[in-house]
Design a protein around this motif. Structure first.
Motif, short mmCIF file in Angstrom:
data_model
loop_
_atom_site.label_atom_id
_atom_site.label_comp_id
_atom_site.label_asym_id
_atom_site.label_seq_id
_atom_site.Cartn_x
_atom_site.Cartn_y
_atom_site.Cartn_z
N CYS A 207 0.82 -1.09 0.12
CA CYS A 207 0.12 0.06 -0.14
C CYS A 207 0.97 1.26 -0.15
CB CYS A 207 -0.87 -0.08 1.21
SG CYS A 207 -0.14 -0.40 2.54
N MET A 208 0.43 2.22 -0.47
CA MET A 208 0.80 3.76 -0.58
C MET A 208 -0.05 4.67 -0.56
SD MET A 208 4.15 3.85 -3.30
CE MET A 208 2.99 3.45 -4.77
N ALA A 209 0.43 5.84 0.21
CA ALA A 209 -0.42 7.04 0.28
C ALA A 209 0.23 8.28 -0.13
CB ALA A 209 -1.34 7.06 1.50
N ILE A 210 -0.11 9.46 -0.51
CA ILE A 210 0.34 10.83 -0.50
C ILE A 210 -0.31 11.86 0.28
CG2 ILE A 210 -0.33 11.29 -2.82
CD1 ILE A 210 2.53 12.26 -3.59
N SER A 211 0.31 12.60 1.00
CA SER A 211 -0.49 13.60 1.35
C SER A 211 -0.94 14.59 0.48
CB SER A 211 0.64 14.54 2.34
OG SER A 211 1.59 15.11 1.71
N SER A 212 -1.96 15.28 0.95
CA SER A 212 -2.84 16.30 0.28
C SER A 212 -1.87 17.57 -0.69
CB SER A 212 -4.32 16.96 0.74
OG SER A 212 -3.73 17.38 1.99
N ASP A 213 -0.87 17.58 0.23
CA ASP A 213 -0.05 18.98 -0.15
C ASP A 213 0.96 18.19 -1.01
OD1 ASP A 213 1.54 17.61 1.61
OD2 ASP A 213 1.69 19.70 2.83
N GLY A 214 1.12 17.06 -1.34
CA GLY A 214 2.05 16.40 -2.09
C GLY A 214 3.60 16.33 -1.32
N LYS A 215 3.75 16.54 -0.23
CA LYS A 215 4.97 16.54 0.47
C LYS A 215 5.50 15.28 0.90
CE LYS A 215 7.45 19.21 3.87
NZ LYS A 215 7.66 20.14 5.22
N TYR A 216 4.72 14.49 1.36
CA TYR A 216 5.13 13.05 1.94
C TYR A 216 4.31 11.99 1.24
CZ TYR A 216 6.53 15.85 5.99
OH TYR A 216 7.19 16.96 6.91
N LEU A 217 5.26 10.96 1.10
CA LEU A 217 4.83 9.59 0.50
C LEU A 217 4.83 8.51 1.72
CD1 LEU A 217 4.23 7.88 -2.06
CD2 LEU A 217 6.42 7.31 -2.41
N ALA A 218 4.06 7.86 1.80
CA ALA A 218 3.98 6.65 2.82
C ALA A 218 3.96 5.29 2.01
CB ALA A 218 2.93 6.87 3.80
N LEU B 112 7.38 3.26 5.53
CA LEU B 112 8.47 4.00 5.28
C LEU B 112 7.92 5.36 4.86
CD1 LEU B 112 9.86 1.17 5.69
CD2 LEU B 112 11.27 2.08 3.58
N ILE B 113 8.48 6.29 5.44
CA ILE B 113 8.00 7.86 4.99
C ILE B 113 9.16 8.18 4.17
CG2 ILE B 113 7.40 10.09 5.66
CD1 ILE B 113 5.62 7.77 6.63
N TRP B 114 8.68 9.16 2.86
CA TRP B 114 9.64 9.47 1.89
C TRP B 114 9.34 10.86 1.71
CZ3 TRP B 114 12.88 5.74 0.44
CH2 TRP B 114 12.56 4.40 0.57
N GLU B 115 10.22 11.71 1.27
CA GLU B 115 10.02 13.11 0.78
C GLU B 115 9.50 12.85 -0.65
OE1 GLU B 115 12.08 17.43 0.86
OE2 GLU B 115 13.09 15.83 -0.38
N ALA B 116 8.44 13.21 -1.22
CA ALA B 116 7.75 12.98 -2.56
C ALA B 116 8.44 13.42 -3.63
CB ALA B 116 6.30 13.09 -2.33
N GLN B 117 9.07 14.72 -3.56
CA GLN B 117 9.83 15.65 -4.47
C GLN B 117 11.17 14.63 -4.72
OE1 GLN B 117 8.81 17.64 -6.69
NE2 GLN B 117 10.50 18.00 -7.68
N SER B 118 11.83 14.26 -3.76
CA SER B 118 13.25 13.84 -4.07
C SER B 118 13.29 12.40 -4.09
CB SER B 118 14.14 14.52 -3.03
OG SER B 118 14.02 14.06 -1.80
N LYS C 55 -3.90 2.32 12.90
CA LYS C 55 -2.91 3.20 13.66
C LYS C 55 -2.92 4.78 13.24
CE LYS C 55 -0.21 -0.29 15.69
NZ LYS C 55 -0.76 -0.30 17.23
N VAL C 56 -2.62 5.79 14.07
CA VAL C 56 -2.75 6.96 13.86
C VAL C 56 -1.19 7.44 13.99
CG1 VAL C 56 -3.64 9.34 13.84
CG2 VAL C 56 -5.24 7.22 14.27
N TRP C 57 -0.48 8.28 12.79
CA TRP C 57 0.71 8.70 12.89
C TRP C 57 0.77 10.24 12.66
CZ3 TRP C 57 3.83 4.61 14.36
CH2 TRP C 57 3.16 3.17 14.04
N ASN C 58 1.58 10.96 13.09
CA ASN C 58 1.86 12.25 12.85
C ASN C 58 3.19 12.42 12.11
OD1 ASN C 58 2.57 15.24 12.69
ND2 ASN C 58 1.34 15.63 14.33
N VAL C 59 3.14 12.55 10.75
CA VAL C 59 4.17 12.39 9.83
C VAL C 59 5.28 13.59 10.18
CG1 VAL C 59 5.17 12.10 7.44
CG2 VAL C 59 3.11 11.00 8.08
N ALA C 60 4.61 14.89 10.17
CA ALA C 60 5.43 16.01 10.04
C ALA C 60 6.27 15.91 11.67
CB ALA C 60 4.46 17.11 10.24
#
Length: 430
Positions: free
Chosen positions: A204-215, A224-230, A266-271
């Protein structure tokens, strides 16, 4: 004394001269009579000419003559005409301004109404009937994974696609060119100092609504949490006791929800790179809006739900038909579902050689089939672009969760399906 002289003396003209003079007088009288006759004749001719001119005046006039008469207006009439023309122009301008103001007010009112409905989770834009089924030749196929695609996401700006597969890799694709922008390869177990990645199937994958984070989540219970741009690795979340089966960011935030085969959420705060809490269990779903969702099941059914209801609002059994020998038929499993946010358009996938598009009826109480899009293989993931201009399908030879069947003719690929809209003409009398 001569006879002539004697005659003059008596006052009588001579016979020759007298005859000549008499003839002259008679000619003068005749000429006078002739002149009088001519004048009378001339009078009759003038009367006839006058009669002819009257008949000519009754004949149709030429346009030039009419235009000349129309142009013959007084200065006062001209001022009056110009004043009326000016007033008419002012009236038309005011009407146009009033129409423009009314249109803008309607537009603003419409947008405000949509915003309110969206906040309340009741917005349902009617776009399904406008969708035209694409031809097979219009579908773009992107190949790069060695094994079956398991999941994918589209960036909020519709510029890129992230896909993951059973080969444990993640690929970032350009929507415009179809080229690979970045590859996160499989990570070897126990290898230190190597680039981070997944060492088991990415589910599974998900991306934040501002396009900043990829999970991304895998069978090894890792997120795993990634910076979506790089595509740079940022964090790793642990805590689930079984495979991570689903991920979703809360809209407008960096709060991440994860589901697992351990039946927990489970609930996580990525920032802030932190764990928040654990909730109850939930099945795999896809939100239509804040109050409705669509789900698919391995019994072949597709259901529309109200989040406040315990029973589905609409249920479509055997949504992709039946397979197997007569008397032993079984429904095709539903392997993926997707909904275009805040609309009436839903897509479902199976291994029935097609993706199906559906229309949600009014109040989400009905599900009607729109069209089939031919696509061979297991449709393990479906995602609409934010604009609704295209649908992305992750296709594999195998089901994302197992190896129960294998479709050899299928290609492990990412398929971009264009969705062209043809406006539906209003019904008669509407």
């Amino acid at each position: 004394m001569s006879a002539t002289a004697a005659a003059r003396k008596r006052g009588k003209p001579a016979s020759g001269a007298g005859a000549g003079a008499g003839a002259g007088k008679r000619r003068r009288k005749a000429d006078s009579a002739g002149d009088r006759g001519k004048s009378k004749g001339g009078g009759k001719m003038n009367e006839e000419i006058s009669s002819d001119s009257e008949s000519e005046s009754l004949a149709p006039r030429k346009p030039e003559e009419e235009e000349e008469e129309e142009l013959e207006e007084t200065a006062q009439e001209k001022k009056l005409r110009l004043a009326k023309l000016y007033l008419e122009q002012l009236r038309q301008q005011e009407e146009e301004k009033a129409e423009a103001r009314a249109f803008e007010e309607d537009q603003v009112a419409g947008r405000l109404k949509e915003d309110v409905l969206e906040q309340r989770g009741r917005l349902q834009k009617l776009v399904a009937k406008e969708i035209q089924a694409p031809a097979s030749a219009d579908i773009r196929v992107l190949r790069g994974h060695q094994l079956s695609i398991t999941c994918l996401v589209v960036t909020p700006d519709d510029s890129a696609i992230f896909s993951a597969a059973k080969d444990c890799s993640i690929i970032k694709w350009s929507v415009e060119s179809g080229r690979k922008l970045h590859v996160i390869p499989r990570a070897k177990k126990g290898a230190e100092g190597k680039p981070p990645g997944h060492s088991s199937h990415v589910l599974c994958m998900a991306i934040s609504s501002d396009g900043k984070y990829l999970a991304s989540g895998d069978r090894s219970k890792l997120i795993l949490i990634w910076e979506a741009q790089s595509c740079q690795h940022l964090y790793t979340f642990t805590g689930h006791r079984d495979a991570v089966s689903g991920l979703a960011f809360r809209r407008g935030t960096h709060q991440l929800y994860s589901t697992s085969h351990d039946r927990s959420v489970k609930v996580w705060n990525v920032a802030e790179n932190s764990y928040v809490e654990t909730l109850g269990s939930i099945d795999c779903i896809h939100l239509i809006n804040e109050e409705h969702m669509v789900s698919g099941a391995d019994d072949g059914s597709v259901a529309l739900w109200g989040l406040s209801k315990k029973r589905p609002l609409a249920l479509q059994r055997e949504a992709h038909g039946l397979r197997g020998e007569p008397g032993l038929e079984q429904p095709f499993w539903i392997s993926s579902v997707a909904a275009l946010l805040n609309t009436d358009l839903v897509a479902t996938g199976s291994h029935s050689s097609c993706v199906r598009l559906w229309q949600c009826g009014e109040g989400f109480r009905q599900l009607d089939l729109l069209c089939d899009i031919p696509l061979v293989g297991f449709i393990n993931s479906l995602k609409f672009s934010s604009s609704g201009d295209f649908l992305v399908a992750g296709v594999g030879q195998e089901h994302r969760l197992g190896r129960w069947w294998r479709i050899k003719e299928a290609r492990n690929s990412v398929c971009i399906i264009p969705l062209r809209r043809v406006p539906v003409p209003p019904a008669a009398g509407s």
